[in-house]
Design an enzyme around this catalytic site. Structure first.
Site, PDB file in Angstrom:
ATOM      1  N   LYS A 286       0.852  -1.186   0.000  1.00 53.18           N
ATOM      2  CA  LYS A 286       0.000   0.000   0.000  1.00 53.18           C
ATOM      3  C   LYS A 286       0.894   1.244   0.000  1.00 53.18           C
ATOM      4  O   LYS A 286       1.900   1.284   0.704  1.00 53.18           O
ATOM      5  CB  LYS A 286      -0.892  -0.044   1.248  1.00 53.18           C
ATOM      6  CG  LYS A 286      -2.141   0.774   1.140  1.00 53.18           C
ATOM      7  CD  LYS A 286      -3.209   0.351   2.133  1.00 53.18           C
ATOM      8  CE  LYS A 286      -4.387   1.290   2.013  1.00 53.18           C
ATOM      9  NZ  LYS A 286      -5.593   0.821   2.652  1.00 53.18           N
ATOM     10  N   GLU A 373     -19.888  -4.063   9.756  1.00 59.17           N
ATOM     11  CA  GLU A 373     -20.822  -3.213  10.486  1.00 59.17           C
ATOM     12  C   GLU A 373     -21.892  -4.035  11.201  1.00 59.17           C
ATOM     13  O   GLU A 373     -22.229  -3.769  12.362  1.00 59.17           O
ATOM     14  CB  GLU A 373     -21.478  -2.200   9.538  1.00 59.17           C
ATOM     15  CG  GLU A 373     -20.547  -1.094   9.050  1.00 59.17           C
ATOM     16  CD  GLU A 373     -19.588  -1.506   7.937  1.00 59.17           C
ATOM     17  OE1 GLU A 373     -19.748  -2.624   7.401  1.00 59.17           O
ATOM     18  OE2 GLU A 373     -18.687  -0.717   7.605  1.00 59.17           O
ATOM     19  N   ARG A 401     -25.685  -0.504   6.395  1.00 57.50           N
ATOM     20  CA  ARG A 401     -25.419  -1.950   6.367  1.00 57.50           C
ATOM     21  C   ARG A 401     -26.000  -2.670   7.593  1.00 57.50           C
ATOM     22  O   ARG A 401     -26.241  -3.863   7.550  1.00 57.50           O
ATOM     23  CB  ARG A 401     -23.909  -2.204   6.361  1.00 57.50           C
ATOM     24  CG  ARG A 401     -23.227  -2.006   5.041  1.00 57.50           C
ATOM     25  CD  ARG A 401     -23.356  -3.257   4.197  1.00 57.50           C
ATOM     26  NE  ARG A 401     -22.959  -3.031   2.832  1.00 57.50           N
ATOM     27  CZ  ARG A 401     -21.754  -3.288   2.341  1.00 57.50           C
ATOM     28  NH1 ARG A 401     -20.828  -3.805   3.107  1.00 57.50           N
ATOM     29  NH2 ARG A 401     -21.493  -3.059   1.080  1.00 57.50           N
TER      30      ARG A 401
HETATM   31  C1  LIG Z   1     -19.200  -1.054   4.177  1.00 52.57           C
HETATM   32  C2  LIG Z   1     -17.980  -0.180   4.255  1.00 52.57           C
HETATM   33  N1  LIG Z   1     -17.389   0.027   5.442  1.00 52.57           N
HETATM   34  C3  LIG Z   1     -16.293   0.814   5.530  1.00 52.57           C
HETATM   35  C4  LIG Z   1     -15.788   1.411   4.415  1.00 52.57           C
HETATM   36  C5  LIG Z   1     -14.608   2.382   4.505  1.00 52.57           C
HETATM   37  N2  LIG Z   1     -13.449   1.832   3.791  1.00 52.57           N
HETATM   38  C6  LIG Z   1     -13.125   2.258   2.552  1.00 52.57           C
HETATM   39  S1  LIG Z   1     -11.792   1.473   1.950  1.00 52.57           S
HETATM   40  C7  LIG Z   1     -11.607   0.597   3.361  1.00 52.57           C
HETATM   41  C8  LIG Z   1     -10.473  -0.355   3.503  1.00 52.57           C
HETATM   42  C9  LIG Z   1     -10.516  -1.387   2.476  1.00 52.57           C
HETATM   43  O1  LIG Z   1      -9.443  -2.249   2.695  1.00 52.57           O
HETATM   44  P1  LIG Z   1      -9.035  -3.239   1.564  1.00 52.57           P
HETATM   45  O2  LIG Z   1     -10.228  -3.909   1.025  1.00 52.57           O
HETATM   46  O3  LIG Z   1      -7.972  -4.115   2.097  1.00 52.57           O
HETATM   47  O4  LIG Z   1      -8.490  -2.301   0.417  1.00 52.57           O
HETATM   48  P2  LIG Z   1      -7.177  -1.394   0.386  1.00 52.57           P
HETATM   49  O5  LIG Z   1      -7.624   0.002   0.642  1.00 52.57           O
HETATM   50  O6  LIG Z   1      -6.223  -1.895   1.415  1.00 52.57           O
HETATM   51  O7  LIG Z   1      -6.672  -1.554  -0.984  1.00 52.57           O
HETATM   52  C10 LIG Z   1     -12.599   0.898   4.290  1.00 52.57           C
HETATM   53  C11 LIG Z   1     -12.715   0.316   5.631  1.00 52.57           C
HETATM   54  C12 LIG Z   1     -16.453   1.189   3.195  1.00 52.57           C
HETATM   55  N3  LIG Z   1     -16.064   1.762   2.066  1.00 52.57           N
HETATM   56  N4  LIG Z   1     -17.528   0.389   3.139  1.00 52.57           N
END
Ligand SMILES: Cc1ncc(C[n+]2csc(CCOP(=O)(O)OP(=O)(O)O)c2C)c(N)n1
Length: 626
Positions: A286, A373, A401
């Site tokens: 990342k 959630e 959610r």
């Molecule tokens: C239902 C939901 N909860 C929380 C989020 C906030 N959120 C956006 S990206 C993210 C992290 C995602 O992690 P990952 O899937 O590993 O992707 P990365 O950013 O590491 O590439 C979160 C928690 C969201 N978009 N949707």
């Protein structure tokens, strides 16, 4: 520099990638990383996740034929390289602005965007749906879901995997494992991925892979044979019984280095030839290419506002103010000092909800439940039933959610769960998937619930104190905006009580939260024409019946001014109440009409929705019944 130097702004579609050598691809990766850093440093946006998948996205576009083949980026916050390769680099100055380029995949924006998201973990179900439709329509194309390790841990992903593993549909899942959600990923699934990385000795085997790959031509006729030899070698190297996905019926490849084109291209070619569901486990870093983001473990470069590239310093406008999240977090820290029953739960938003300090001070009172959630809410309910006081910090948009859990578990059992609903109202640049404009709409009809929105830091502390000391489901809503953190001795606020902020004889504005200050500006703007009374409706449920009945008898003009959809908002609740009480005066709701609210700055959006102070003043003048 290679002779086919690509000017990023001129890219129209990804076809040019087909002929590029690995060296040229690597050069392109570097250029795209620089481009993203430059653009995001000005507009703000999702930085780290995008920098991590530059090579992966280029490799996907080289191997597959989008838009015929469909890419579904989970959350789709990491789709900037995809946008660049599909002819949208020249729009990056407008990223996340009004009428500008969206920060997420948008079907209306490009034929290359085959799905849309903003919330996590929808990609696998959507991909399966599209793959099943493809099969039924007797068509032939690839459906590829790209999902992060954080999003893979969500229940929706498990539900999809449960289905995908039981059928033979051709479907490719790319598990983009950077060990991070927004901050460090959590949970047993994350530990499982850790074990895979360790037990397959990723770093050592990488060089073995290279040796094999070096013997295989990447273009030309021999590739087929090469792949087949490679496949059996790879299987020996990596595949081992017991990997979760293999057990669930998916073919697993990996883990592979997501920054090594040799590996990426080879595995993607392999996956393309499969006829059943496959998952490729890709390890990426990342923030790759921007040192500050590479070293970030708390997630502060996941999403960022504008910053200085050299120093990594953020360009902050309201420096002496703090976010509402920080205000709430500071109060939680104060209140936990005296009451250790308080436990704070976040569904993967510790950074955004400013809970990192709380976590450091009270590690035993803090749980990061992952992007989960629904789980977080029922977990809180269980804790409450056994005598703890859980505070679930959750963004308004992500609470969507967990709706059933709020009704079926928390409110039906009438438990002592406190919901800190963050990012209520217009959130701005993240756009329609993230606006916090529905929570009141869906929470108001639920029995037993208390819903409140503080006007400032002192009121927030008192509401939190009231919530902690009242054994019932209690929501405290707050917005994304900034304010001054202040604290006094905490005192209880009578549940349901409103506050008259200023008195006026002609008409009344009832408002709450962020817009309350704007209501005061409206009073000032109209002071020579209409003398307005301003009410802080700090409880949206229960309402202050005594005060509202008094208003109904005292005023001929009542305006409710709010940042929620007007279908079932506080306004509609009050209009209905007024009607039931035979109110014959003029009562109007100024809220959000029945349409999705797009991206832009908050102030621009409010203007567009005619909810800024000038528009409200004009509307009051137009709708004033003498
Ligand atoms: C239902 C939901 N909860 C929380 C989020 C906030 N959120 C956006 S990206 C993210 C992290 C995602 O992690 P990952 O899937 O590993 O992707 P990365 O950013 O590491 O590439 C979160 C928690 C969201 N978009 N949707």
């Amino acid at each position: 520099m290679t002779k086919n130097k690509i000017n990023i702004i001129d890219i129209k579609n990804p076809k040019f990638l087909k002929k590029m050598s690995i060296k040229e691809l690597e050069e392109l990766s570097n250029d795209i990383r620089k481009f993203i850093i430059n653009k995001v440093s000005v507009t703000g946006g999702h930085l780290s996740s995008n920098l991590g998948v530059v090579d992966l996205t280029i490799a996907l576009h080289k191997v597959f034929d989008s838009p015929k083949d469909k890419f579904i980026f989970d959350v789709s916050h990491q789709c900037y390289t995809h946008k660049i390769l599909t002819g949208r680099a020249n729009k990056f100055d407008s990223l996340r602005k009004t009428n500008g380029l969206s920060g997420f995949q948008k079907r209306g924006e490009s034929e290359y965007d085959s799905y849309e998201a903003g919330h996590s973990s929808t990609s696998l179900s959507a991909a399966l749906g599209m793959a099943l439709a493809r099969d039924k329509n007797k068509e032939d194309y690839n459906v590829i879901a790209i999902i992060g390790d954080g999003s893979m841990g969500n229940g929706l992903s498990y539900e999809a995997i449960n289905h995908i593993g039981s059928i033979d549909t051709k479907l490719i899942i790319i598990l983009n494992d950077n060990e991070m959600s927004i901050s460090k990923n959590v949970g047993a699934f994350h530990n499982h991925l850790d074990k895979i990385r360790a037990s397959y000795k990723y770093n050592n085997s990488k060089s073995n892979t290279k040796k094999i790959l070096n013997k295989i031509p990447l273009v030309g006729k021999k590739i087929e044979q090469g792949i087949s030899n490679f496949k059996s070698s790879i299987k020996k190297l990596y595949l081992k019984e017991g990997f979760l996905f293999e057990e669930l019926g998916l073919k697993y490849f990996g883990p592979i280095n997501g920054h090594d084109y040799n590996e990426l291209l080879m595995y993607l070619e392999m996956a393309k030839k499969e006829t059943k569901p496959v998952i490729i486990h890709v390890i990426t870093q990342k923030g790759k290419g921007y040192e500050y983001a590479e070293n970030d473990i708390i997630g502060s470069w996941h999403g960022t506002g504008p910053f200085e590239i050299e120093s990594g310093i953020r360009i902050n406008k309201n420096d002496n103010l703090v976010t509402w999240s920080e205000v709430i977090s500071n109060h939680l820290i104060e209140l936990t000092k005296k009451n250790k029953k308080i436990n704070v739960i976040t569904p993967a938003m510790a950074g955004g909800s400013k809970l990192l300090k709380y976590k450091e001070l009270y590690p035993n009172n803090f749980i990061d439940a992952g992007i989960a959630e629904e789980h977080a809410l029922v977990l809180a309910n269980g804790m409450s039933i056994e005598g703890l006081i859980p505070f679930v910090s959750i963004y308004s948009t992500f609470l969507q959610r967990g709706y059933d859990e709020v009704i079926h578990d928390i409110c039906r059992m009438n438990t002592h769960v406190v919901l800190g609903i963050d990012r209520c109202g217009i959130v701005g640049e993240d756009g329609e998937t993230h606006q916090g404009i529905y929570d009141l709409t869906f929470l108001l009809p639920i029995p037993n619930i208390v819903i409140s929105t503080p006007k400032d830091s002192i009121e927030a502390g008192n509401l939190l104190y009231t919530a902690i000391n009242n054994n019932k489901p209690f929501c405290i809503r707050y917005s994304k905006d900034k304010l001054k953190y202040e604290k006094k001795d905490y005192k209880m606020i009578k549940i349901g009580s409103w506050e008259k902020v200023t008195d006026g004889k002609d008409a009344v504005i009832i408002s709450y939260g962020y817009l309350l200050n704007k209501a005061l500006i409206v009073k000032e703007l109209l002071k020579d024409k209409i003398d307005l009374s301003i009410i802080n409706a700090r409880f949206q449920k229960p309402i202050d019946e005594d005060m509202f009945k008094d208003i109904l008898t005292s005023y001929k003009n009542i305006y409710i001014y709010e940042e929620q959809t007007i279908i079932n908002s506080l306004g509609s609740y009050l209009v209905n109440y007024a009607n039931m009480n035979n109110y014959k005066g003029n009562i109007k709701i100024f809220g959000i009409k029945d349409k999705f609210v797009l991206q832009g700055s908050k102030e621009e959006i409010l203007k567009e929705l005619e909810l800024d102070e000038e528009s409200i003043s004009n509307k009051i003048l137009e709708n004033y019944d003498k």
